[in-house]
Design a protein around this motif. Structure first.
Motif, PDB file in Angstrom:
ATOM      1  N   ASP A 140      29.533  -9.784  12.084  1.00 47.04           N
ATOM      2  CA  ASP A 140      30.179  -8.635  12.729  1.00 47.04           C
ATOM      3  C   ASP A 140      29.148  -7.554  13.029  1.00 47.04           C
ATOM      4  N   ASP A 141      28.205  -7.344  12.103  1.00 53.74           N
ATOM      5  CA  ASP A 141      27.182  -6.315  12.300  1.00 53.74           C
ATOM      6  C   ASP A 141      26.231  -6.673  13.441  1.00 53.74           C
ATOM      7  N   SER A 142      25.750  -7.907  13.456  1.00 53.70           N
ATOM      8  CA  SER A 142      24.816  -8.282  14.527  1.00 53.70           C
ATOM      9  C   SER A 142      25.528  -8.305  15.880  1.00 53.70           C
ATOM     10  N   HIS A 143      26.778  -8.698  15.885  1.00 50.49           N
ATOM     11  CA  HIS A 143      27.558  -8.712  17.126  1.00 50.49           C
ATOM     12  C   HIS A 143      27.725  -7.280  17.653  1.00 50.49           C
ATOM     13  N   ALA A 144      28.035  -6.353  16.775  1.00 50.97           N
ATOM     14  CA  ALA A 144      28.175  -4.945  17.183  1.00 50.97           C
ATOM     15  C   ALA A 144      26.840  -4.421  17.708  1.00 50.97           C
ATOM     16  N   GLU A 145      25.736  -4.809  17.078  1.00 49.48           N
ATOM     17  CA  GLU A 145      24.410  -4.376  17.526  1.00 49.48           C
ATOM     18  C   GLU A 145      24.121  -4.906  18.934  1.00 49.48           C
ATOM     19  N   VAL A 146      24.483  -6.147  19.188  1.00 48.09           N
ATOM     20  CA  VAL A 146      24.264  -6.727  20.519  1.00 48.09           C
ATOM     21  C   VAL A 146      25.130  -6.031  21.559  1.00 48.09           C
ATOM     22  N   LEU A 147      26.379  -5.761  21.240  1.00 50.64           N
ATOM     23  CA  LEU A 147      27.249  -5.073  22.199  1.00 50.64           C
ATOM     24  C   LEU A 147      26.714  -3.675  22.504  1.00 50.64           C
ATOM     25  N   ASP A 148      26.166  -3.005  21.496  1.00 52.62           N
ATOM     26  CA  ASP A 148      25.537  -1.693  21.728  1.00 52.62           C
ATOM     27  C   ASP A 148      24.341  -1.832  22.665  1.00 52.62           C
ATOM     28  N   LEU A 149      23.548  -2.886  22.462  1.00 51.27           N
ATOM     29  CA  LEU A 149      22.401  -3.127  23.340  1.00 51.27           C
ATOM     30  C   LEU A 149      22.859  -3.360  24.777  1.00 51.27           C
TER      31      LEU A 149
END
Length: 186
Positions: A140-149
């Motif tokens: 969930d954390d890495s997915h949120a980071e990618v969506l922010d990118l």
């Protein structure tokens, strides 16, 4: 059975021959842009499209559906060579930062990122694949980071007040001499 459309299609992994066979995020973008069905829509930024294609295929089915809104948001994101270069460089920096955080030899990784050739000379596909390889596990954390990118990549080149587009600070001096080159054309 009714023909799938942008409202009914479910995002899936891989490249598809037609909407009946499914669609990845970029194929959906081509549908939304009224372009021929393709995972390389002409109206989408090449660096953003490359990253989304790679990321789409790494995701599980549930998280992949989060990309649905991005199919619409990236339509019309193709821009000037300077904006595309800025996006490719941002994507490379993001990947370098992730690699540094994950790599116990982070000082060496940071040194390499400063000494490597200009990322604008690299193909956006190569940079996108490099960035995706830095994501070891989708959480969930890495997915949120990618969506922010992805949000950030879209914002680079987004229209601003007065018709100018947002360019990261590193390019502002180079582009200040020709502000009209920053104007979007319809």
């Amino acid at each position: 059975m009714p023909e799938p459309n942008y409202q009914t299609i479910r995002l899936s992994k891989g490249k598809h021959t037609s909407p009946e066979a499914g669609a990845c995020v970029m194929e959906l973008a081509s549908m939304l842009a009224s372009e021929p069905f393709s995972d390389r829509p002409q109206s989408v930024s090449p660096s953003i499209a490359a990253f989304l294609r790679c990321y789409n295929d790494r995701l599980d089915d549930e998280r992949r559906q989060d990309l649905y809104e991005y199919a619409a948001r990236v339509v019309g994101s193709v821009s000037t060579p300077d904006v595309e270069c800025a996006r490719t460089r941002r994507l490379a920096r993001w990947a370098d930062d992730r690699r540094s955080r994950l790599n116990r030899w982070s000082a060496l990784a940071r040194f390499r990122s400063r000494t490597e050739p200009d990322r604008c000379l690299l193909d956006p596909e190569s940079v996108a694949c490099y960035a995706i390889r830095t994501i070891r596990r989708i959480s969930d954390d890495s997915h949120a980071e990618v969506l922010d990118l992805i949000d950030e990549l879209i914002e680079i080149g987004a229209p601003r007040e007065g018709g100018l587009v947002a360019i990261p600070h590193e390019f502002s001096d180079r582009l200040r001499a020709a502000p009209t080159s920053l104007r979007r054309t319809a």
